[in-house]
Every structure is written in structure tokens, then in C-alpha cells.
Design a protein around this motif. Structure first.
Motif, PDB file in Angstrom:
ATOM      1  N   LEU A  51       0.810  -1.227   0.000  1.00  0.00           N
ATOM      2  CA  LEU A  51       0.000   0.000   0.000  1.00  0.00           C
ATOM      3  C   LEU A  51       0.838   1.270   0.000  1.00  0.00           C
ATOM      4  O   LEU A  51       0.298   2.367   0.099  1.00  0.00           O
ATOM      5  CB  LEU A  51      -0.947  -0.006   1.203  1.00  0.00           C
ATOM      6  CG  LEU A  51      -2.010  -1.104   1.188  1.00  0.00           C
ATOM      7  CD1 LEU A  51      -2.822  -1.070   2.479  1.00  0.00           C
ATOM      8  CD2 LEU A  51      -2.919  -0.962  -0.021  1.00  0.00           C
ATOM      9  N   TYR A  52       2.159   1.122  -0.077  1.00  0.00           N
ATOM     10  CA  TYR A  52       3.092   2.244  -0.105  1.00  0.00           C
ATOM     11  C   TYR A  52       2.935   3.129   1.134  1.00  0.00           C
ATOM     12  O   TYR A  52       2.874   4.350   1.061  1.00  0.00           O
ATOM     13  CB  TYR A  52       2.923   3.064  -1.387  1.00  0.00           C
ATOM     14  CG  TYR A  52       4.158   3.854  -1.748  1.00  0.00           C
ATOM     15  CD1 TYR A  52       5.280   3.224  -2.250  1.00  0.00           C
ATOM     16  CD2 TYR A  52       4.199   5.229  -1.576  1.00  0.00           C
ATOM     17  CE1 TYR A  52       6.416   3.938  -2.574  1.00  0.00           C
ATOM     18  CE2 TYR A  52       5.339   5.956  -1.903  1.00  0.00           C
ATOM     19  CZ  TYR A  52       6.445   5.308  -2.400  1.00  0.00           C
ATOM     20  OH  TYR A  52       7.566   6.010  -2.723  1.00  0.00           O
ATOM     21  N   ARG A  53       2.874   2.490   2.294  1.00  0.00           N
ATOM     22  CA  ARG A  53       2.784   3.201   3.571  1.00  0.00           C
ATOM     23  C   ARG A  53       4.193   3.352   4.132  1.00  0.00           C
ATOM     24  O   ARG A  53       4.580   2.696   5.089  1.00  0.00           O
ATOM     25  CB  ARG A  53       1.880   2.450   4.555  1.00  0.00           C
ATOM     26  CG  ARG A  53       0.468   2.246   4.078  1.00  0.00           C
ATOM     27  CD  ARG A  53      -0.236   3.583   3.793  1.00  0.00           C
ATOM     28  NE  ARG A  53      -1.667   3.417   3.665  1.00  0.00           N
ATOM     29  CZ  ARG A  53      -2.319   3.491   2.523  1.00  0.00           C
ATOM     30  NH1 ARG A  53      -1.674   3.706   1.403  1.00  0.00           N
ATOM     31  NH2 ARG A  53      -3.627   3.349   2.492  1.00  0.00           N
ATOM     32  N   THR A  54       4.951   4.231   3.493  1.00  0.00           N
ATOM     33  CA  THR A  54       6.385   4.329   3.771  1.00  0.00           C
ATOM     34  C   THR A  54       6.720   4.919   5.134  1.00  0.00           C
ATOM     35  O   THR A  54       7.814   4.693   5.640  1.00  0.00           O
ATOM     36  CB  THR A  54       7.086   5.151   2.673  1.00  0.00           C
ATOM     37  OG1 THR A  54       6.499   6.457   2.622  1.00  0.00           O
ATOM     38  CG2 THR A  54       6.945   4.470   1.326  1.00  0.00           C
ATOM     39  N   GLU A  55       5.815   5.653   5.740  1.00  0.00           N
ATOM     40  CA  GLU A  55       6.111   6.224   7.055  1.00  0.00           C
ATOM     41  C   GLU A  55       6.131   5.146   8.137  1.00  0.00           C
ATOM     42  O   GLU A  55       6.942   5.179   9.055  1.00  0.00           O
ATOM     43  CB  GLU A  55       5.097   7.312   7.413  1.00  0.00           C
ATOM     44  CG  GLU A  55       5.491   8.039   8.685  1.00  0.00           C
ATOM     45  CD  GLU A  55       4.620   9.245   8.968  1.00  0.00           C
ATOM     46  OE1 GLU A  55       4.250   9.424  10.149  1.00  0.00           O
ATOM     47  OE2 GLU A  55       4.310   9.995   8.034  1.00  0.00           O
ATOM     48  N   GLN A  56       5.257   4.171   8.050  1.00  0.00           N
ATOM     49  CA  GLN A  56       5.176   3.093   9.030  1.00  0.00           C
ATOM     50  C   GLN A  56       6.125   1.934   8.727  1.00  0.00           C
ATOM     51  O   GLN A  56       6.453   1.139   9.603  1.00  0.00           O
ATOM     52  CB  GLN A  56       3.746   2.550   9.088  1.00  0.00           C
ATOM     53  CG  GLN A  56       2.731   3.549   9.583  1.00  0.00           C
ATOM     54  CD  GLN A  56       2.862   3.790  11.067  1.00  0.00           C
ATOM     55  OE1 GLN A  56       2.981   2.860  11.846  1.00  0.00           O
ATOM     56  NE2 GLN A  56       2.864   5.048  11.470  1.00  0.00           N
ATOM     57  N   LEU A  57       6.554   1.823   7.476  1.00  0.00           N
ATOM     58  CA  LEU A  57       7.332   0.666   7.038  1.00  0.00           C
ATOM     59  C   LEU A  57       8.653   0.470   7.784  1.00  0.00           C
ATOM     60  O   LEU A  57       8.934  -0.656   8.225  1.00  0.00           O
ATOM     61  CB  LEU A  57       7.551   0.743   5.527  1.00  0.00           C
ATOM     62  CG  LEU A  57       8.144  -0.479   4.855  1.00  0.00           C
ATOM     63  CD1 LEU A  57       7.325  -1.735   5.119  1.00  0.00           C
ATOM     64  CD2 LEU A  57       8.258  -0.227   3.355  1.00  0.00           C
ATOM     65  N   ALA A  90       7.863  -2.097  -4.211  1.00  0.00           N
ATOM     66  CA  ALA A  90       8.890  -3.056  -3.787  1.00  0.00           C
ATOM     67  C   ALA A  90      10.261  -2.394  -3.705  1.00  0.00           C
ATOM     68  O   ALA A  90      11.020  -2.648  -2.763  1.00  0.00           O
ATOM     69  CB  ALA A  90       8.921  -4.243  -4.744  1.00  0.00           C
ATOM     70  N   MET A  91      10.584  -1.568  -4.659  1.00  0.00           N
ATOM     71  CA  MET A  91      11.897  -0.904  -4.634  1.00  0.00           C
ATOM     72  C   MET A  91      12.012   0.034  -3.429  1.00  0.00           C
ATOM     73  O   MET A  91      13.068   0.105  -2.796  1.00  0.00           O
ATOM     74  CB  MET A  91      12.138  -0.142  -5.938  1.00  0.00           C
ATOM     75  CG  MET A  91      12.312  -1.054  -7.151  1.00  0.00           C
ATOM     76  SD  MET A  91      13.665  -2.248  -6.969  1.00  0.00           S
ATOM     77  CE  MET A  91      15.080  -1.165  -7.049  1.00  0.00           C
ATOM     78  N   THR A  92      10.945   0.713  -3.090  1.00  0.00           N
ATOM     79  CA  THR A  92      10.962   1.567  -1.905  1.00  0.00           C
ATOM     80  C   THR A  92      11.120   0.727  -0.647  1.00  0.00           C
ATOM     81  O   THR A  92      11.931   1.046   0.231  1.00  0.00           O
ATOM     82  CB  THR A  92       9.681   2.420  -1.837  1.00  0.00           C
ATOM     83  OG1 THR A  92       9.644   3.272  -2.982  1.00  0.00           O
ATOM     84  CG2 THR A  92       9.635   3.258  -0.576  1.00  0.00           C
ATOM     85  N   ALA A  93      10.375  -0.365  -0.554  1.00  0.00           N
ATOM     86  CA  ALA A  93      10.458  -1.231   0.630  1.00  0.00           C
ATOM     87  C   ALA A  93      11.850  -1.836   0.768  1.00  0.00           C
ATOM     88  O   ALA A  93      12.408  -1.885   1.875  1.00  0.00           O
ATOM     89  CB  ALA A  93       9.396  -2.330   0.548  1.00  0.00           C
TER      90      ALA A  93
END
Length: 106
Positions: A51-57, A90-93
Motif C-alpha cells: 500500500l506504499y505506507r512508507t512512514e510506518q514501514l 517493492a523498490m521503496t520497501a
């Protein structure tokens, strides 16, 4: 495993949200025996990445490592979800995972 809790500094602006996070999410849902903390972390990281929730990841990637997942297992899960949730997600994660893995090995 240290108990999870919502950031207490948020209680000043959203006391009920912090209370629900601590009492329902962390003290109840995360403690249910039907899934291990390791499995819950894998599900949580996968959904946050998808879900592209990058703040919590980053927090949950670190918690996943604490809950027994390896960097290799998380990397494989992220690679797998690239085909279902999108390459940019995926690349961000994986970038977040690399940063956390590097910090922990330093």
C-alpha cells in the motif's frame, strides 16, 4: 519481544487514537495466539509495502527482524510482492530494508 505501543507524544493531539492503538491493536490483536508475532510482522510488512505506507514501514521492518524474520526472508517477500503490488512499492520497501540492515550490522 518488547511490547509495541503508539508514540506517546501523539496523545496530546489524539488521545483516543493512541489509546485504541495501545489497547486494541497492540494489547489485543498483536497478542492473539492464532498467528505468531513473526507471522503478524510478515503480514504487516507486506501490506505496508503493497500500500506504499512508507512512514510506518521502517518501524515494522525493524520489528519484523526482532520478531524472527531474517533480512533474506523479508527481501524475498518484498521481491514476491513486486509482481502483485508494483515495482515502485517493492523498490521503496527494499531500500528501507537495506538501510535498516546496514544500520544493524554497523
Amino acid at each position: 519481544m518488547a511490547k509495541q505501543s503508539a508514540p506517546q507524544d501523539l496523545a496530546a493531539i489524539a488521545p483516543k487514537l493512541v489509546e485504541l492503538s495501545n489497547e486494541v491493536l497492540f494489547a489485543d490483536v498483536w497478542e492473539r495466539p492464532e498467528l505468531s508475532p513473526r507471522d503478524r510482522s510478515l503480514v504487516t510488512v507486506s501490506v505496508l509495502a503493497a500500500l506504499y505506507r512508507t512512514e510506518q514501514l521502517p518501524y515494522h521492518l525493524g520489528k519484523a527482524l526482532e520478531n524472527g524474520l531474517s533480512v533474506q526472508e523479508l527481501s524475498e517477500a518484498i521481491t514476491h510482492l513486486a509482481f502483485y503490488a508494483g515495482w515502485p512499492n517493492a523498490m521503496t520497501a527494499i531500500t528501507h530494508l537495506k538501510k535498516i540492515a546496514d544500520e544493524r550490522s554497523a
